[in-house]
Design an enzyme around this catalytic site. Structure first.
Site, PDB file in Angstrom:
ATOM      1  N   CYS A  52      -9.174 -11.447  -2.175  1.00 47.58           N
ATOM      2  CA  CYS A  52      -8.759 -12.824  -2.455  1.00 47.58           C
ATOM      3  C   CYS A  52      -7.291 -12.848  -2.817  1.00 47.58           C
ATOM      4  O   CYS A  52      -6.931 -13.006  -3.992  1.00 47.58           O
ATOM      5  CB  CYS A  52      -9.597 -13.401  -3.579  1.00 47.58           C
ATOM      6  SG  CYS A  52     -11.233 -13.780  -2.995  1.00 47.58           S
ATOM      7  N   GLU A  53      -6.470 -12.630  -1.833  1.00 48.13           N
ATOM      8  CA  GLU A  53      -5.030 -12.633  -2.036  1.00 48.13           C
ATOM      9  C   GLU A  53      -4.370 -12.745  -0.665  1.00 48.13           C
ATOM     10  O   GLU A  53      -4.649 -11.947   0.225  1.00 48.13           O
ATOM     11  CB  GLU A  53      -4.617 -11.329  -2.742  1.00 48.13           C
ATOM     12  CG  GLU A  53      -3.153 -11.270  -2.964  1.00 48.13           C
ATOM     13  CD  GLU A  53      -2.743 -10.442  -4.177  1.00 48.13           C
ATOM     14  OE1 GLU A  53      -3.530 -10.303  -5.130  1.00 48.13           O
ATOM     15  OE2 GLU A  53      -1.617  -9.960  -4.151  1.00 48.13           O
ATOM     16  N   GLY A 100       9.483  14.807  -0.623  1.00 49.95           N
ATOM     17  CA  GLY A 100      10.170  13.717   0.068  1.00 49.95           C
ATOM     18  C   GLY A 100      10.210  13.803   1.573  1.00 49.95           C
ATOM     19  O   GLY A 100      10.774  12.912   2.218  1.00 49.95           O
ATOM     20  N   PRO A 107       6.202  19.057  -1.344  1.00 49.59           N
ATOM     21  CA  PRO A 107       5.791  18.001  -0.409  1.00 49.59           C
ATOM     22  C   PRO A 107       4.410  17.445  -0.757  1.00 49.59           C
ATOM     23  O   PRO A 107       3.501  18.197  -1.108  1.00 49.59           O
ATOM     24  CB  PRO A 107       5.748  18.725   0.939  1.00 49.59           C
ATOM     25  CG  PRO A 107       5.461  20.151   0.591  1.00 49.59           C
ATOM     26  CD  PRO A 107       6.097  20.404  -0.754  1.00 49.59           C
ATOM     27  N   GLY A 108       4.274  16.147  -0.683  1.00 48.02           N
ATOM     28  CA  GLY A 108       2.971  15.513  -0.861  1.00 48.02           C
ATOM     29  C   GLY A 108       2.604  14.792   0.425  1.00 48.02           C
ATOM     30  O   GLY A 108       1.702  15.189   1.171  1.00 48.02           O
ATOM     31  N   ARG A 109       3.379  13.735   0.722  1.00 49.93           N
ATOM     32  CA  ARG A 109       3.121  12.900   1.891  1.00 49.93           C
ATOM     33  C   ARG A 109       3.056  13.715   3.193  1.00 49.93           C
ATOM     34  O   ARG A 109       2.169  13.496   4.021  1.00 49.93           O
ATOM     35  CB  ARG A 109       4.257  11.877   2.006  1.00 49.93           C
ATOM     36  CG  ARG A 109       4.002  10.746   2.977  1.00 49.93           C
ATOM     37  CD  ARG A 109       5.279   9.913   3.157  1.00 49.93           C
ATOM     38  NE  ARG A 109       5.905   9.550   1.923  1.00 49.93           N
ATOM     39  CZ  ARG A 109       5.656   8.433   1.243  1.00 49.93           C
ATOM     40  NH1 ARG A 109       4.824   7.549   1.716  1.00 49.93           N
ATOM     41  NH2 ARG A 109       6.271   8.192   0.103  1.00 49.93           N
ATOM     42  N   ARG A 130      -0.231  -0.105  -0.023  1.00 49.76           N
ATOM     43  CA  ARG A 130       1.166   0.128   0.366  1.00 49.76           C
ATOM     44  C   ARG A 130       1.815  -1.034   1.132  1.00 49.76           C
ATOM     45  O   ARG A 130       2.978  -1.361   0.865  1.00 49.76           O
ATOM     46  CB  ARG A 130       1.294   1.450   1.129  1.00 49.76           C
ATOM     47  CG  ARG A 130       0.845   2.657   0.269  1.00 49.76           C
ATOM     48  CD  ARG A 130       1.182   4.005   0.872  1.00 49.76           C
ATOM     49  NE  ARG A 130       2.598   4.277   0.843  1.00 49.76           N
ATOM     50  CZ  ARG A 130       3.409   4.143   1.868  1.00 49.76           C
ATOM     51  NH1 ARG A 130       2.930   3.770   3.039  1.00 49.76           N
ATOM     52  NH2 ARG A 130       4.691   4.380   1.753  1.00 49.76           N
TER      53      ARG A 130
END
Ligand code: LLP
Length: 438
Positions: A363-364, A247, A293-295, A332
């Site tokens: 296409c969005e 986190g 931790p990842g991020r 994201r």
């Protein structure tokens, strides 16, 4: 702007990362392109690891590989002596395939399938995290079949929920993860584990949120978790390991603090100091300490390079600058309204002249990567670098519109090489069949 130690503007006015010129990277590998600064990843790992060792003693960091998973990153973790957090058969398979010591893996998940548990047993996953009412029963049965005693942690919900700059303390039981401490469900789950012959209860896990800068939220989690360890002690239940989850926040925009590696060390040492203090004050056994931790490990290590294409000016309304990627390589903004910063990598020293919106090619209408960013006047062929895309961009990429997922290159000391090769259209269509239904 997020120019870290290893990112700068070179004499040609080009953005440079890990000693490599982004214009040259784009020429060599094409765009869109994920670029990861390997040295930065390693330096954050070393900071987390050494801070735990120096300020606490027994513990380690477990890289949360959901943030970015591929052979190259597991190889880096192997070389750095880190543990890993895995959450699926695919992550277990990939880590094991580079000879990562799976004894150092923590396997999470609120609904582990039979196939995944079997793979975990075969691969020799060190710790499985109990996170569902029948996990203990199922893991015990698999361990018996494989003739082993499986180490397990129990994931608990401490009632502390953190967000970027604030936290709340709740008795919230409405979560798909973890057993509530307050309701007594956690203690029941632990007793269930203890009753099973092929399981060894090693300790507790919790995860209070993601992108957290509020250190007091972690301090509170340590307090609640050590209170609970003391309570379990009174029941004669011993806790060897405390895993506080991940986190730790990263810098996306000027709204976020910008930590250097030393500041991450201070962040972690606050936790270890709080834990030491709680251990002493509450008279509990000092647990082996794990963070996941990842991020923070990969987020700021990554940038994405895109080539600017169509520019659409709607006078008095908005100017759209379209790029050759979008929500397929970075979901994201569409999913979380996440914000990013960017520069024109081929004209990085130029002053901004206008405020534009960076549109993806899908296409969005929601495929917008950055709303309202000040840039020099961008034109077709310019190179756009979006910062802090190392975490949860590649790992959440898709083939929407049958766009190919971009390759990933690692850079280090000016050298570069593929970590993930480009996906081809043949790759995308490779598993397609015309079903014979008649
Ligand atoms: N450990 C556990 C048990 C987790 O559930 C997570 C993240 C982590 C560690 C790593 O958290 P980190 O240090 O990376 O914040 N897709 C979202 C993030 C989801 C995170 C889920 N769990 C995003 O793109 O922001």
């Amino acid at each position: 702007m997020n120019y870290r130690d290893t990112m700068n503007i070179n004499a040609a006015g080009h953005l440079q990362i890990g000693g490599a010129d982004c214009v040259e990277l784009a020429e060599k590998y094409g765009t869109p392109l994920y670029v990861m600064d390997e040295e930065y990843i390693r330096s954050v790992c070393r900071a987390f690891k050494s801070t735990i060792e120096e300020t606490y003693g027994s513990g380690n960091m477990a890289y949360a590989s959901k943030a970015f998973s591929c052979k190259a990153i597991y190889n880096v973790m192997k070389e750095e002596g880190a543990c890993i957090d895995v959450v699926s058969g695919g992550e277990i398979f990939t880590a094991a395939s580079v000879g990562f010591d799976m004894g150092k893996a923590f396997f999470h998940g609120n609904n582990k399938t039979d196939g995944e548990l079997e793979l975990a047993m075969r691969a020799g996953v060190g710790t499985i995290v109990v996170d569902a009412s029948d996990d203990a029963e199922r893991i015990d049965a698999f361990a018996r079949r494989f003739g082993k005693v499986q180490d397990v942690l129990v994931r608990v919900n401490p009632g502390v929920e953190a967000h970027t700059h604030s936290y709340i303390q709740t008795a919230k039981v409405d979560s798909k993860f973890g057993f509530s401490v307050k309701s007594g469900a956690a203690t029941e789950a632990i007793k269930d584990v203890l009753s099973r012959k092929n399981l060894r209860f090693t300790g507790l896990h919790c995860h209070i949120g993601s992108q957290i800068f509020d250190r007091s939220a972690f301090a509170l989690a340590v307090d609640v978790m050590t209170d609970y360890i003391a309570q379990l002690g009174a029941l004669g239940i011993s806790v060897d390991t405390l895993d506080l989850g991940g986190g730790f926040g990263v810098h996306y925009t000027e709204e976020d603090p910008k930590y250097n590696v030393k500041e991450y060390c201070e962040y972690v040492s606050l936790l270890t100091r709080t834990l030491c203090d709680c251990v002493e004050r509450k008279g509990i056994k000092k647990p082996y300490f794990v963070i996941e931790p990842g991020r923070a490990v990969v987020g700021e290590a990554g940038i994405t390079l895109y080539t600017v294409g169509a520019v659409k000016d709607i006078p008095g309304v908005r100017k759209y600058v379209a790029i050759d990627g979008g929500m397929t390589d970075n979901i994201r903004p569409a999913l979380y309204e996440a914000k990013y910063e960017a520069v024109l990598a081929n004209r990085a020293a130029e002053e901004a002249q206008e405020v534009v919106t960076i549109a993806g090619k899908c296409c969005e209408s929601g495929d917008i990567i950055i709303k309202d960013i000040a840039l020099p006047r961008a034109k077709r062929g310019d190179l756009l670098a979006v910062f802090t895309t190392g975490a949860y961009c590649y790992s959440m990429a898709s083939n929407y519109n049958r766009n190919a997922v971009p390759p990933v290159v690692f850079v280090r000391g000016g050298k570069s090489g593929y970590a993930i090769r480009p996906q081809t259209y043949e790759d995308i269509a490779r598993l397609d069949e015309i079903p014979q239904t008649e």
